[in-house]
Scaffold this motif. Structure first.
Motif, mmCIF file in Angstrom:
data_model
loop_
_atom_site.group_PDB
_atom_site.id
_atom_site.type_symbol
_atom_site.label_atom_id
_atom_site.label_comp_id
_atom_site.label_asym_id
_atom_site.label_seq_id
_atom_site.Cartn_x
_atom_site.Cartn_y
_atom_site.Cartn_z
ATOM 1 N N PHE A 179 45.025 -0.190 -40.393
ATOM 2 C CA PHE A 179 44.695 0.719 -41.489
ATOM 3 C C PHE A 179 44.909 2.175 -41.101
ATOM 4 C CE2 PHE A 179 42.497 -3.142 -42.566
ATOM 5 C CZ PHE A 179 42.542 -3.193 -43.959
ATOM 6 N N MET A 180 45.111 2.995 -42.115
ATOM 7 C CA MET A 180 45.351 4.423 -41.900
ATOM 8 C C MET A 180 44.149 5.156 -41.316
ATOM 9 S SD MET A 180 48.447 5.366 -42.415
ATOM 10 C CE MET A 180 48.270 7.147 -42.623
ATOM 11 N N VAL A 181 42.976 4.542 -41.356
ATOM 12 C CA VAL A 181 41.816 5.161 -40.717
ATOM 13 C C VAL A 181 42.079 5.378 -39.233
ATOM 14 C CG1 VAL A 181 40.646 2.960 -40.227
ATOM 15 C CG2 VAL A 181 39.300 5.050 -40.507
ATOM 16 N N SER A 182 42.917 4.551 -38.638
ATOM 17 C CA SER A 182 43.242 4.710 -37.215
ATOM 18 C C SER A 182 44.092 5.946 -36.970
ATOM 19 C CB SER A 182 43.978 3.471 -36.695
ATOM 20 O OG SER A 182 45.233 3.300 -37.351
ATOM 21 N N VAL A 183 44.642 6.522 -38.048
ATOM 22 C CA VAL A 183 45.482 7.719 -37.958
ATOM 23 C C VAL A 183 44.734 8.955 -38.430
ATOM 24 C CG1 VAL A 183 47.638 8.799 -38.752
ATOM 25 C CG2 VAL A 183 47.558 6.332 -38.305
ATOM 26 N N ASN A 184 44.053 8.824 -39.590
ATOM 27 C CA ASN A 184 43.431 10.015 -40.192
ATOM 28 C C ASN A 184 41.911 9.989 -40.190
ATOM 29 O OD1 ASN A 184 42.726 8.293 -42.346
ATOM 30 N ND2 ASN A 184 44.585 8.827 -43.489
ATOM 31 N N GLY A 185 41.311 8.891 -39.741
ATOM 32 C CA GLY A 185 39.866 8.819 -39.615
ATOM 33 C C GLY A 185 39.106 8.564 -40.897
ATOM 34 N N THR A 186 39.785 8.424 -42.029
ATOM 35 C CA THR A 186 39.082 8.318 -43.309
ATOM 36 C C THR A 186 39.517 7.155 -44.197
ATOM 37 O OG1 THR A 186 40.668 9.831 -44.350
ATOM 38 C CG2 THR A 186 38.685 10.814 -43.380
ATOM 39 N N ASP A 187 40.743 6.708 -44.077
ATOM 40 C CA ASP A 187 41.325 5.787 -45.064
ATOM 41 C C ASP A 187 41.186 4.330 -44.617
ATOM 42 O OD1 ASP A 187 42.833 4.411 -46.909
ATOM 43 O OD2 ASP A 187 44.550 5.746 -46.824
ATOM 44 N N HIS A 188 40.261 3.614 -45.272
ATOM 45 C CA HIS A 188 40.007 2.219 -44.949
ATOM 46 C C HIS A 188 40.705 1.259 -45.918
ATOM 47 C CE1 HIS A 188 36.734 4.374 -42.934
ATOM 48 N NE2 HIS A 188 36.601 3.328 -42.141
ATOM 49 N N THR A 189 41.609 1.796 -46.736
ATOM 50 C CA THR A 189 42.274 0.988 -47.763
ATOM 51 C C THR A 189 43.748 0.778 -47.480
ATOM 52 O OG1 THR A 189 40.743 1.745 -49.483
ATOM 53 C CG2 THR A 189 42.882 0.868 -50.219
ATOM 54 N N HIS A 190 44.445 1.851 -47.115
ATOM 55 C CA HIS A 190 45.902 1.783 -46.988
ATOM 56 C C HIS A 190 46.318 1.401 -45.567
ATOM 57 C CE1 HIS A 190 45.232 4.448 -50.512
ATOM 58 N NE2 HIS A 190 46.151 3.621 -51.007
ATOM 59 N N PHE A 191 47.473 0.770 -45.494
ATOM 60 C CA PHE A 191 47.923 0.197 -44.236
ATOM 61 C C PHE A 191 48.856 1.111 -43.452
ATOM 62 C CE2 PHE A 191 47.243 -3.521 -47.048
ATOM 63 C CZ PHE A 191 46.176 -4.073 -46.350
ATOM 64 N N THR A 192 48.791 0.975 -42.135
ATOM 65 C CA THR A 192 49.833 1.504 -41.274
ATOM 66 C C THR A 192 51.026 0.553 -41.369
ATOM 67 O OG1 THR A 192 48.983 0.215 -39.405
ATOM 68 C CG2 THR A 192 48.175 2.486 -39.645
ATOM 69 N N GLU A 193 52.152 0.928 -40.783
ATOM 70 C CA GLU A 193 53.311 0.035 -40.782
ATOM 71 C C GLU A 193 52.953 -1.299 -40.121
ATOM 72 O OE1 GLU A 193 55.697 2.814 -38.723
ATOM 73 O OE2 GLU A 193 56.700 3.552 -40.531
ATOM 74 N N LYS A 194 52.189 -1.234 -39.047
ATOM 75 C CA LYS A 194 51.753 -2.453 -38.364
ATOM 76 C C LYS A 194 50.936 -3.332 -39.303
ATOM 77 C CE LYS A 194 48.840 -3.932 -34.451
ATOM 78 N NZ LYS A 194 48.041 -3.436 -33.270
ATOM 79 N N GLY A 195 50.015 -2.706 -40.040
ATOM 80 C CA GLY A 195 49.173 -3.461 -40.958
ATOM 81 C C GLY A 195 49.957 -4.038 -42.114
ATOM 82 N N ALA A 196 50.879 -3.261 -42.664
ATOM 83 C CA ALA A 196 51.691 -3.737 -43.786
ATOM 84 C C ALA A 196 52.524 -4.948 -43.375
ATOM 85 C CB ALA A 196 52.588 -2.614 -44.296
ATOM 86 N N LYS A 197 53.056 -4.909 -42.171
ATOM 87 C CA LYS A 197 53.836 -6.053 -41.681
ATOM 88 C C LYS A 197 52.953 -7.282 -41.504
ATOM 89 C CE LYS A 197 57.249 -3.168 -39.293
ATOM 90 N NZ LYS A 197 57.769 -2.714 -37.978
ATOM 91 N N ARG A 198 51.729 -7.073 -41.023
ATOM 92 C CA ARG A 198 50.823 -8.204 -40.814
ATOM 93 C C ARG A 198 50.440 -8.845 -42.149
ATOM 94 N NH1 ARG A 198 47.441 -8.490 -36.341
ATOM 95 N NH2 ARG A 198 49.016 -7.161 -35.365
ATOM 96 N N ILE A 199 50.151 -8.001 -43.148
ATOM 97 C CA ILE A 199 49.792 -8.539 -44.464
ATOM 98 C C ILE A 199 50.997 -9.212 -45.113
ATOM 99 C CG2 ILE A 199 48.932 -7.989 -46.762
ATOM 100 C CD1 ILE A 199 46.831 -7.820 -44.509
ATOM 101 N N ALA A 200 52.180 -8.630 -44.942
ATOM 102 C CA ALA A 200 53.395 -9.258 -45.475
ATOM 103 C C ALA A 200 53.571 -10.654 -44.896
ATOM 104 C CB ALA A 200 54.614 -8.390 -45.166
#
Length: 218
Positions: A179-200
């Motif tokens: 999740f993007m929270v790992s990048v910006n500290g706030t976003d628990h909804t949207h995925f990083t590229e790693k997360g998007a690939k895992r969900i795909a």
């Protein structure tokens, strides 16, 4: 040798599904990577866009555009629910057991009119933990979608269940990197590229479970 399925698969969804331009990296949606798990004969056309609910996607004419293009034997994958639940945004909001179900049936009817196969996908889980338990933030929408799938005899991929189980399996620390929270500290909804690939990958498994003619890319 099993015949490979030649098919177009259209995606209707929100920001967790949409494809992002490079300037938005590392934020990504699972729809931009789903094709990585299938051979070229399976073509994905991602029409998902951020901020849309099942209602606004229809009212803006986005479903109509898909219905005009989709053909016999194609698939329409529908993942809606995150923005439907925003009661403070009446232009987006749908009530799960009434208007949400009514709008979902519009996607089903539109696909079927064209001889295509509708597939419902429950909302993907956010990163929400209470104690040691990962939480479903959209339980009523998941239940309502399952009701529609039963009522209309439509195949369903329970992505909420699949994603929650995956987060629990890998643990919070690893799930956080999806999740993007790992990048910006706030976003628990949207995925990083790693997360998007895992969900795909989870969605790809769901499709293969629904139709064994779908094969993984070799």
């Amino acid at each position: 040798m099993r015949e490979r399925l030649k098919v177009n698969i259209y995606l209707a969804g929100d920001s967790t599904v949409q494809s992002y331009h490079a300037e938005h990296a590392p934020q990504a949606g699972w729809g931009q990577y789903i094709s990585d798990y299938f051979p070229d004969e399976v073509r994905f056309l991602n029409r998902a866009i951020g901020g849309r609910s099942s209602k606004t996607f229809v009212l803006e004419g986005r479903l109509d555009e898909i219905v005009e293009a989709i053909g016999e034997g194609d698939y329409l994958l529908v993942q809606m629910g995150h923005n439907d639940a925003t009661a403070g945004r009446p232009e987006r909001y749908t009530e799960p057991y009434t208007t949400y179900k009514e709008y979902l049936k519009m996607y089903i009817d539109g696909a079927r009119r064209r001889g295509a196969v509708p597939v419902l996908i429950t909302p993907v889980a956010r990163l929400h933990v209470e104690g040691d338990c990962f939480i479903n933030d959209f339980p009523d929408y998941c239940t309502a979608m399952k009701q529609v799938a039963t009522e209309e005899k439509v195949p369903l991929i329970d992505l909420m269940e699949k994603s929650l189980a995956h987060y629990a399996f890998i643990g919070y620390e690893e799930a956080c990197t999806l999740f993007m929270v790992s990048v910006n500290g706030t976003d628990h909804t949207h995925f990083t590229e790693k997360g998007a690939k895992r969900i795909a990958e989870l969605v790809s498994h769901g499709l293969m479970e629904l139709n064994p003619r779908f094969t993984r890319k070799t």
